[in-house]
Scaffold this motif. Sequence first.
Motif, PDB file in Angstrom:
ATOM      1  N   VAL A 158       0.838  -1.322   0.145  1.00 40.53           N
ATOM      2  CA  VAL A 158       0.006   0.355   0.077  1.00 40.53           C
ATOM      3  C   VAL A 158       0.420   0.950  -0.239  1.00 40.53           C
ATOM      4  CG1 VAL A 158      -2.198  -0.637   1.101  1.00 40.53           C
ATOM      5  CG2 VAL A 158      -0.474   0.121   2.407  1.00 40.53           C
ATOM      6  N   LYS A 191       1.851   1.742  -4.019  1.00 38.78           N
ATOM      7  CA  LYS A 191       0.533   2.581  -3.811  1.00 38.78           C
ATOM      8  C   LYS A 191       0.464   4.012  -3.793  1.00 38.78           C
ATOM      9  CE  LYS A 191      -1.444  -1.955  -5.073  1.00 38.78           C
ATOM     10  NZ  LYS A 191      -3.120  -2.475  -4.597  1.00 38.78           N
ATOM     11  N   GLN A 214      -1.093   4.743  -0.531  1.00 39.36           N
ATOM     12  CA  GLN A 214      -1.622   5.137  -0.240  1.00 39.36           C
ATOM     13  C   GLN A 214      -2.028   5.248   1.268  1.00 39.36           C
ATOM     14  OE1 GLN A 214      -3.103   0.736  -1.484  1.00 39.36           O
ATOM     15  NE2 GLN A 214      -5.331   2.007  -2.943  1.00 39.36           N
ATOM     16  N   ASP A 215      -3.057   5.272   1.883  1.00 41.68           N
ATOM     17  CA  ASP A 215      -2.824   5.001   3.640  1.00 41.68           C
ATOM     18  C   ASP A 215      -2.544   3.794   4.478  1.00 41.68           C
ATOM     19  OD1 ASP A 215      -4.156   4.513   6.876  1.00 41.68           O
ATOM     20  OD2 ASP A 215      -3.568   7.020   6.483  1.00 41.68           O
ATOM     21  N   ASN A 216      -1.354   3.690   5.231  1.00 41.76           N
ATOM     22  CA  ASN A 216      -0.842   2.348   5.319  1.00 41.76           C
ATOM     23  C   ASN A 216      -1.959   1.725   6.163  1.00 41.76           C
ATOM     24  OD1 ASN A 216      -1.375   3.797   7.926  1.00 41.76           O
ATOM     25  ND2 ASN A 216       1.121   3.335   8.876  1.00 41.76           N
ATOM     26  N   ALA A 217      -3.271   2.703   6.340  1.00 43.86           N
ATOM     27  CA  ALA A 217      -4.496   1.677   7.341  1.00 43.86           C
ATOM     28  C   ALA A 217      -5.350   1.162   6.773  1.00 43.86           C
ATOM     29  CB  ALA A 217      -5.540   2.699   7.691  1.00 43.86           C
ATOM     30  N   GLU A 218      -4.766   0.535   4.967  1.00 44.76           N
ATOM     31  CA  GLU A 218      -5.453   0.304   4.205  1.00 44.76           C
ATOM     32  C   GLU A 218      -5.264  -1.248   4.747  1.00 44.76           C
ATOM     33  OE1 GLU A 218      -7.769  -0.403   0.916  1.00 44.76           O
ATOM     34  OE2 GLU A 218      -8.212   0.820   2.107  1.00 44.76           O
ATOM     35  N   ALA A 219      -3.467  -2.058   4.506  1.00 44.53           N
ATOM     36  CA  ALA A 219      -3.177  -2.592   4.352  1.00 44.53           C
ATOM     37  C   ALA A 219      -4.128  -3.546   5.844  1.00 44.53           C
ATOM     38  CB  ALA A 219      -1.498  -2.356   5.315  1.00 44.53           C
ATOM     39  N   ARG A 256      -7.172  -3.553   5.730  1.00 42.07           N
ATOM     40  CA  ARG A 256      -8.491  -4.159   5.142  1.00 42.07           C
ATOM     41  C   ARG A 256      -7.930  -4.964   4.150  1.00 42.07           C
ATOM     42  NH1 ARG A 256      -8.483   1.623   5.272  1.00 42.07           N
ATOM     43  NH2 ARG A 256      -9.438   2.793   6.998  1.00 42.07           N
ATOM     44  N   LEU A 257      -6.827  -5.242   3.920  1.00 39.64           N
ATOM     45  CA  LEU A 257      -6.710  -6.121   3.209  1.00 39.64           C
ATOM     46  C   LEU A 257      -6.874  -7.380   3.907  1.00 39.64           C
ATOM     47  CD1 LEU A 257      -4.002  -4.264   1.079  1.00 39.64           C
ATOM     48  CD2 LEU A 257      -6.075  -4.615  -0.039  1.00 39.64           C
ATOM     49  N   PRO A 291     -10.900  -7.738   4.849  1.00 41.64           N
ATOM     50  CA  PRO A 291     -12.242  -7.625   4.493  1.00 41.64           C
ATOM     51  C   PRO A 291     -12.671  -6.666   5.318  1.00 41.64           C
ATOM     52  CG  PRO A 291     -11.142  -8.898   2.664  1.00 41.64           C
ATOM     53  CD  PRO A 291     -10.296  -8.879   4.400  1.00 41.64           C
ATOM     54  N   VAL A 318     -11.165  -0.326  11.693  1.00 38.73           N
ATOM     55  CA  VAL A 318     -10.254  -0.236  12.374  1.00 38.73           C
ATOM     56  C   VAL A 318     -10.326   0.629  13.646  1.00 38.73           C
ATOM     57  CG1 VAL A 318      -7.923   1.004  11.935  1.00 38.73           C
ATOM     58  CG2 VAL A 318      -9.099   0.051   9.946  1.00 38.73           C
TER      59      VAL A 318
END
Length: 213
Positions: free
Chosen positions: A41, A44, A46-51, A53-54, A57, A61
């Motif tokens: 992420v 890309k 993106q914000d590391n919190a997206e990790a 969410r991956l 799913p 958070v």
Amino acid sequence: MVETIVFDIGETLIRDDRYWASWADWLDVPRHTLSALVGAVVAKGQDNAEALRLARPGIDVGAEYRAREAAGHGEVLDESDLYDDVRPVLSALSERGHRLIVAGNQTARAGELLRELDLPVDLVVTSGDWGVAKPRPEFFQRVAEVAQAPLGSTLYVGDHPANDVFPASAAGLRTAHIRRGPWGHLWADAPEVAAVADWRIDDLARLAALLGG
């Protein structure tokens, strides 16, 4: 002349290893898996919190953070989380008369834990304390207020170009990009960082040497 030095927190002063390891354990995913997702992420932009969410799913958070706290698995910071050069370099810079501030995107609880470490700095504040986070201009307006020095005499040190170097420079501050953590290493040699940062450093000892010279 640099009068005030403001330091980012994660991967500038503090290693993020424990933070991401604890999230991996909480989500019951291998630590390497979550670490790799963080890297993905980051690459890309993106914000590391997206990790998170991956890895899970649909995760909320904020709610999951509160659940960790309630279960006794909340944030922890101690001396072992500091990079080895942090305390000696901060001490040296303080002795030279620089005003030192720690200000980064962290929770209010992280701010409490950092203050408990009793670092040789004048102020420790977080986005959680201020209610505004990087890279918003309001964050750097607050930095300028607490710096107690002219903008051109205030240096912001951080690892993340988009959160640290670019917005700090846009606010009129001087900047130093440090090659630490995934963000610092990924963009250390990027032309756009070289064009904006006053200095690019591999560690805080290098910063102290530059300022001393």
